[in-house]
Structure formats: C-alpha cells, structure tokens
Design a protein around this motif. Structure first.
Motif, PDB file in Angstrom:
ATOM      1  N   SER A  98      13.017  63.988  66.499  1.00 48.56           N
ATOM      2  CA  SER A  98      13.465  62.792  65.780  1.00 48.56           C
ATOM      3  C   SER A  98      14.077  61.784  66.746  1.00 48.56           C
ATOM      4  N   TYR A 118      15.827  51.751  62.282  1.00 44.98           N
ATOM      5  CA  TYR A 118      14.548  52.451  62.138  1.00 44.98           C
ATOM      6  C   TYR A 118      14.726  53.903  62.570  1.00 44.98           C
ATOM      7  N   GLN A 120      12.474  57.910  62.810  1.00 46.86           N
ATOM      8  CA  GLN A 120      11.174  58.581  62.721  1.00 46.86           C
ATOM      9  C   GLN A 120      11.333  60.050  63.063  1.00 46.86           C
ATOM     10  N   ALA A 149       4.309  62.819  60.334  1.00 44.50           N
ATOM     11  CA  ALA A 149       5.337  61.909  60.845  1.00 44.50           C
ATOM     12  C   ALA A 149       5.933  61.154  59.663  1.00 44.50           C
ATOM     13  N   THR A 151       8.340  58.006  58.762  1.00 46.18           N
ATOM     14  CA  THR A 151       8.950  56.803  59.327  1.00 46.18           C
ATOM     15  C   THR A 151       9.751  56.079  58.257  1.00 46.18           C
ATOM     16  N   SER A 160      10.275  55.284  52.730  1.00 47.77           N
ATOM     17  CA  SER A 160       9.747  56.034  53.867  1.00 47.77           C
ATOM     18  C   SER A 160       8.249  56.244  53.714  1.00 47.77           C
ATOM     19  N   ILE A 195       1.079  52.807  62.146  1.00 49.16           N
ATOM     20  CA  ILE A 195       2.278  52.268  61.528  1.00 49.16           C
ATOM     21  C   ILE A 195       2.069  50.785  61.326  1.00 49.16           C
TER      22      ILE A 195
END
Length: 229
Positions: A98, A118, A120, A149, A151, A160, A195
């Motif tokens: 992370s 932010y 992730q 993943a 984010t 999210s 993303i």
C-alpha cells in the motif's frame, strides 16, 4: 526476464498505445513464467525440503507513473507478505502493498493548482522462483504476480475502484541465520484496466472522478526483513 523488467521501466514515460502494450507484455511474461515454473517444479519434485512458511515486512519508495490530467506524487510504500515454500526453488506468495499520497492537478482556467489525497492497495498472489548461487547465504529470486488493485481518491462523491492487476519483481535475500534475513527487491505492477482520473473546477470547488480510459505502470524499490516460521 530481467531485460524485460528493465525495459518496461525505462519506457514508462511514454503513454497511449505504448502503455497498453506494456500491460500486454506483463500478462504475456506472467503466463510464460508460470509455464516454465511448472516445468522446473516437476524436475525438482524429488528434492527433499522441510515445508515452511516465510513471511516478510518491507518498506520502500514507489514511483507512481503517469496519468492523464493528473500527477500521483511518489510516496513511501509498505509491504507485507507470507509464502508457502513448496521446494528449494518454488514458493507461492500472498503479498499486500500500500501507499498513501496526493494527486496534483495543474492550474485550470485561472484556478490555482489542486491537490487531493490518494491511496492505493495491491493484493497479489505470485509464484516465486529462487536460484542457487556459489555465494553463501545469498539467494536471488524472480516472481510474477496477479491480483487486485484498490484505488481511492479522498474527496466527496468519489468511490474506490477495484481492478485486476499484474506485476513482475526481482530481488535478493541474504540469510542472517536459519530463521531471519534481509530482503531487497524491485518491482513493476499495474492495474490491468488502467486508472482514469478526471478533474473539474466550479464555484463550489474541485470535483474528481475515476474512470478506466487510461493505463499506468508503477515501479517501486524496497527492503526489509524476512522470517522463516
């Protein structure tokens, strides 16, 4: 394998179709690496080894890559993993890593630069291939991983996003004794669908959204301790 690893990182600054090509290369190398590991595992199945669990805790630095319309600030990375040792050359590993950072947006139509929080998290399963060397207590390794993943952009009305992810990593382990040692590694990993980041500015302030229209490849280096249980 190592040349592919280095090449993918060096071309990270490119975008568009080249980013998609890099994701495809990661997937192909994962499949090939899995195939060759199955073959090598079959060849050494007669070797005797005590079944052990190996855990590790690492800390490092992540280079977040490029995203359209925004820049994820490079930040510290925190990793924890646990692996099942099948034989002297093969391990199956669960890894969680992370990082927590900011996204910066350039000034837009007279408005000043904008920065938002932010985060992730990758949750990855991998096959780790270790190699014997002539150097005592020194073990290089390579691994391919696949997982998810998650984010998150920390602003109101933002949710999210969960995506499939894949990665490649390589490193070294240095045994301090039979139970504990040092571990250093470098890795590339990426959400497979990319993303997508969007930003708008209104009288009520900035608005941020996540889509899936772009791709990014991230690179990190880390070090720490591993333990055999």
């Amino acid at each position: 394998m190592l040349f592919s690893f280095i090449f993918l990182f060096l071309v990270e600054s490119n975008s568009g179709s080249q980013s998609r090509m890099k994701i495809h290369l990661i997937i192909i190398i994962n499949i090939l690496f899995l195939f060759f590991n199955i073959l090598s595992s079959a060849q050494i199945i007669g070797d005797e080894v005590d079944k052990k669990i190996e855990a590790s805790v690492l800390c490092g630095w992540l280079f977040a890559g490029n995203n359209p319309g925004a820049k994820i600030v490079n930040a510290p990375l925190y990793c924890a993993s646990v692996a099942y040792v099948r034989n002297p050359s093969i391990m199956y590993e669960l890894n969680i890593n992370s990082f927590f950072s900011n996204i910066k947006y350039d000034a837009y139509q007279g408005h000043s630069d904008t920065s938002v929080r932010y985060s992730q998290t990758y949750i990855m399963l991998g096959i780790v291939r270790t190699f014997k060397t002539e150097i005592p207590n020194f073990t290089p390794y390579l691994s391919t991983t696949i997982g998810i993943a998650n984010t998150s952009i920390h602003v109101s009305n933002s949710v999210s996003k969960l995506q499939l992810a894949a990665g490649l990593l390589g490193g070294i382990k240095v045994d301090l004794n039979t139970r504990i040692g040092l571990k250093f590694q470098a890795r590339i990993q990426a959400p497979l669908s990319g993303i997508g980041l969007g930003v708008g500015v209104s009288t009520s302030g900035p608005t941020v959204g996540i889509g899936s229209y772009s791709s990014t490849v991230q690179f990190d280096v880390s070090g720490g301790l591993f333990f055999r249980i």
